[in-house]
Design an enzyme around this catalytic site. Structure first.
Site, short mmCIF file in Angstrom:
data_model
loop_
_atom_site.label_atom_id
_atom_site.label_comp_id
_atom_site.label_asym_id
_atom_site.label_seq_id
_atom_site.Cartn_x
_atom_site.Cartn_y
_atom_site.Cartn_z
N HIS A 72 -11.62 5.01 -2.61
CA HIS A 72 -10.24 5.30 -3.00
C HIS A 72 -9.79 4.33 -4.08
O HIS A 72 -9.92 3.12 -3.92
CB HIS A 72 -9.29 5.18 -1.79
CG HIS A 72 -9.29 6.40 -0.93
ND1 HIS A 72 -8.34 6.66 0.01
CD2 HIS A 72 -10.14 7.46 -0.91
CE1 HIS A 72 -8.59 7.82 0.59
NE2 HIS A 72 -9.69 8.32 0.06
N TYR A 200 1.64 5.96 2.69
CA TYR A 200 2.47 5.10 3.55
C TYR A 200 3.92 5.51 3.35
O TYR A 200 4.38 5.61 2.21
CB TYR A 200 2.32 3.63 3.14
CG TYR A 200 0.99 2.99 3.49
CD1 TYR A 200 0.83 2.27 4.66
CD2 TYR A 200 -0.10 3.07 2.62
CE1 TYR A 200 -0.37 1.65 4.97
CE2 TYR A 200 -1.31 2.46 2.93
CZ TYR A 200 -1.44 1.76 4.10
OH TYR A 200 -2.63 1.15 4.41
N PRO A 292 -1.28 -3.68 11.76
CA PRO A 292 -2.24 -2.83 11.05
C PRO A 292 -1.82 -2.41 9.64
O PRO A 292 -2.65 -1.89 8.90
CB PRO A 292 -2.37 -1.60 11.96
CG PRO A 292 -1.12 -1.58 12.76
CD PRO A 292 -0.71 -3.00 12.93
N LYS A 296 -6.02 -4.93 7.47
CA LYS A 296 -6.76 -6.17 7.20
C LYS A 296 -7.63 -6.65 8.36
O LYS A 296 -8.47 -7.54 8.19
CB LYS A 296 -5.77 -7.28 6.81
CG LYS A 296 -5.14 -7.09 5.46
CD LYS A 296 -6.15 -7.31 4.35
CE LYS A 296 -5.68 -6.79 3.01
NZ LYS A 296 -6.66 -5.98 2.30
N TYR A 384 -4.25 -5.68 -1.33
CA TYR A 384 -4.76 -4.53 -0.58
C TYR A 384 -6.28 -4.40 -0.75
O TYR A 384 -6.99 -4.15 0.22
CB TYR A 384 -4.05 -3.24 -1.04
CG TYR A 384 -4.21 -2.11 -0.06
CD1 TYR A 384 -3.22 -1.83 0.88
CD2 TYR A 384 -5.36 -1.31 -0.05
CE1 TYR A 384 -3.36 -0.79 1.80
CE2 TYR A 384 -5.52 -0.28 0.86
CZ TYR A 384 -4.51 -0.03 1.78
OH TYR A 384 -4.67 1.00 2.69
C1 PHB Z 1 -6.38 3.88 9.61
O1 PHB Z 1 -6.93 4.78 8.95
O2 PHB Z 1 -6.53 3.81 10.83
C2 PHB Z 1 -5.51 2.93 8.90
C3 PHB Z 1 -5.43 2.95 7.51
C4 PHB Z 1 -4.61 2.07 6.85
C5 PHB Z 1 -3.84 1.19 7.56
C6 PHB Z 1 -3.92 1.14 8.94
C7 PHB Z 1 -4.76 2.01 9.62
O3 PHB Z 1 -3.01 0.35 6.90
#
Ligand code: PHB
Ligand code: APR
Length: 389
Positions: A72, A200, A292, A296, A384
């Protein structure tokens, strides 16, 4: 039994360290409380930084990652209807790879089996002994019989609820902690993702995240209260709430189905300091937890393992303890930056119960600044994709 390094915990941290040590001809025994299948049934995040991908290559466990991982180059952030793409590749030259932690764990388990290195699953009552001496030991009960491993070093890779951190005398370490007043309700479904990249969402009804594991498997999250229970969230209610938090154009693309897994996780920031006591070294979730937001957790476990593997290799190759002595400070310097980023991203995207109008306005200004300023986007992107080791 005698070994050079006793590793407690067969999560990604313990298995990756075991594999790297094996390739460096350093003997290690892994002791795990649960069965291999139980470890593999845990659903966790799935965004790998380039550094983590590189380390998995170095460990010789990246064949499937190479063919199945999805690169990505950016991610989307949506706030009250406005959507903005953060161009990781354009801003930093780096990318992230989508590949579930469960798959990483499975690949590491396959490699460990092939290497014939010992892993003791379903070990009960794991105890550490004489960790502040030159002759530490680990004991455990297997099939009703207590057994013992004598070793040079113990790697505490046994997660947040493990025994290793608790074995350090209370006056020899310090906990730094923040608990957030909400949780994440996660749902896994065998349907194509809503978008090419992660989205997000900061919504009046609460945070949401549209993520994925592959081109046909999606992972979605909703901010929920700490009082909520999974049973209160039948699939239909989850999909209805998720749709309400998506902008209408995105919501029409949502492919719903029966959940494969659904669970609620609390959000916590936690760091134990230092990461060493005598000949015990903590790594991964045993040492620190991040919320989460930003994914990280696994990546931090990987960077800890990188520093610890290098230090143990130096010790066994040259007899020098310099890198072992520096392990805690080197690992923590990176840990704290990821803690800061995860905390910041959590504050940016969630609705905090009881937030004052001032706090709400500051969050809106932060998002507006992020959407307008390339410098702000670069800061997000740089963190990130992962800070250098
Ligand atoms: C996930 O795909 O479980 C996931 C992806 C990004 C995040 C947290 C969890 O920031
Ligand atoms: N004895 C032996 N093993 C134990 C004990 C114990 N007393 N307590 C816990 N364990 C095992 C757990 O069963 C688990 O398999 O240690 C392992 C720790 O694995 P994880 O919790 O996955 O932690 P870690 O390997 O550090 O991985 C970090 O995983 O937890 C996620 O969000 C986290 O993504 C991050 C990554």
């Amino acid at each position: 039994m005698r070994t050079q390094v006793a590793i407690i915990g067969a999560g990604p941290a313990g298995l990756l360290l075991g594999q790297l040590l094996h390739r460096a001809n350093i003997d290690a025994v892994i002791v795990e409380r649960k069965s291999a299948n139980y470890v593999l049934s845990r659903i966790r995040a799935g965004v790998l930084e380039q550094g983590t991908v590189n380390l998995l290559h170095e460990a010789g466990v990246a064949d499937r990652l190479r063919s199945e991982g999805i690169v990505h180059e950016g991610a989307e952030i949506e706030s009250v209807g406005a959507r903005h793409r953060i161009d990781f590749k354009g801003l930093t030259g780096k990318t992230v790879t989508i590949y579930g932690q469960t798959e990483v764990t499975a690949d590491l388990m396959t490699a460990r089996e092939a290497s014939d290195a010992p892993t003791i699953y379903e070990a009960d009552e794991v105890r550490l002994h004489d960790i502040d001496s030159r002759f530490p030991r680990v004991s455990y009960v297997k099939d009703g019989v207590r057994a013992e491993i004598a070793c040079d070093f113990i790697a505490g890779c046994d997660g947040f609820h493990g025994v290793c951190r608790q074995s350090i005398p209370a006056d020899a370490w310090q906990a730094h902690e923040r608990i957030y007043p909400f949780g994440w309700l996660g749902l896994l479904v065998e349907k194509p993702p809503i978008d090419k990249e992660l989205v997000y969402i900061n919504h009046l009804r609460g945070f949401a995240l549209c993520s994925m594991r592959s081109s046909h498997r999606s992972r979605y999250y909703l901010q929920c209260t700490l009082a909520e229970r999974v049973e209160e969230w039948p699939d239909e209610r989850f999909w209805r709430e998720l749709s309400a938090r998506l902008d209408p154009a995105l919501a029409t693309r949502l492919q719903i189905g029966s959940s494969i897994e659904k669970s609620i996780a609390p959000l916590r920031s936690f760091v134990a300091e230092p990461l060493r006591y005598g000949n015990l070294f903590l790594a991964g979730d045993a040492a620190h937890i991040v919320p989460p937001t930003g994914a990280k957790g696994l990546n931090l476990a990987a960077s800890d393992v990188f520093y610890l593997w290098q230090a143990l290799r130096e010790h066994y190759r040259t007899g020098s303890n310099t890198a072992l002595d520096q392990y805690s400070s080197r690992a923590l310097a990176r840990v704290w930056k990821a803690e800061r980023f995860s905390w910041w991203m959590t504050h940016l995207l969630h609705r905090f119960p009881g937030a004052t109008s001032f706090e709400q306005k500051i969050q809106e200004a932060e998002l507006s600044y992020l959407f307008q300023s390339e410098a702000a986007q670069k800061v997000l992107a740089e963190n990130y994709v992962g800070l250098p080791y």
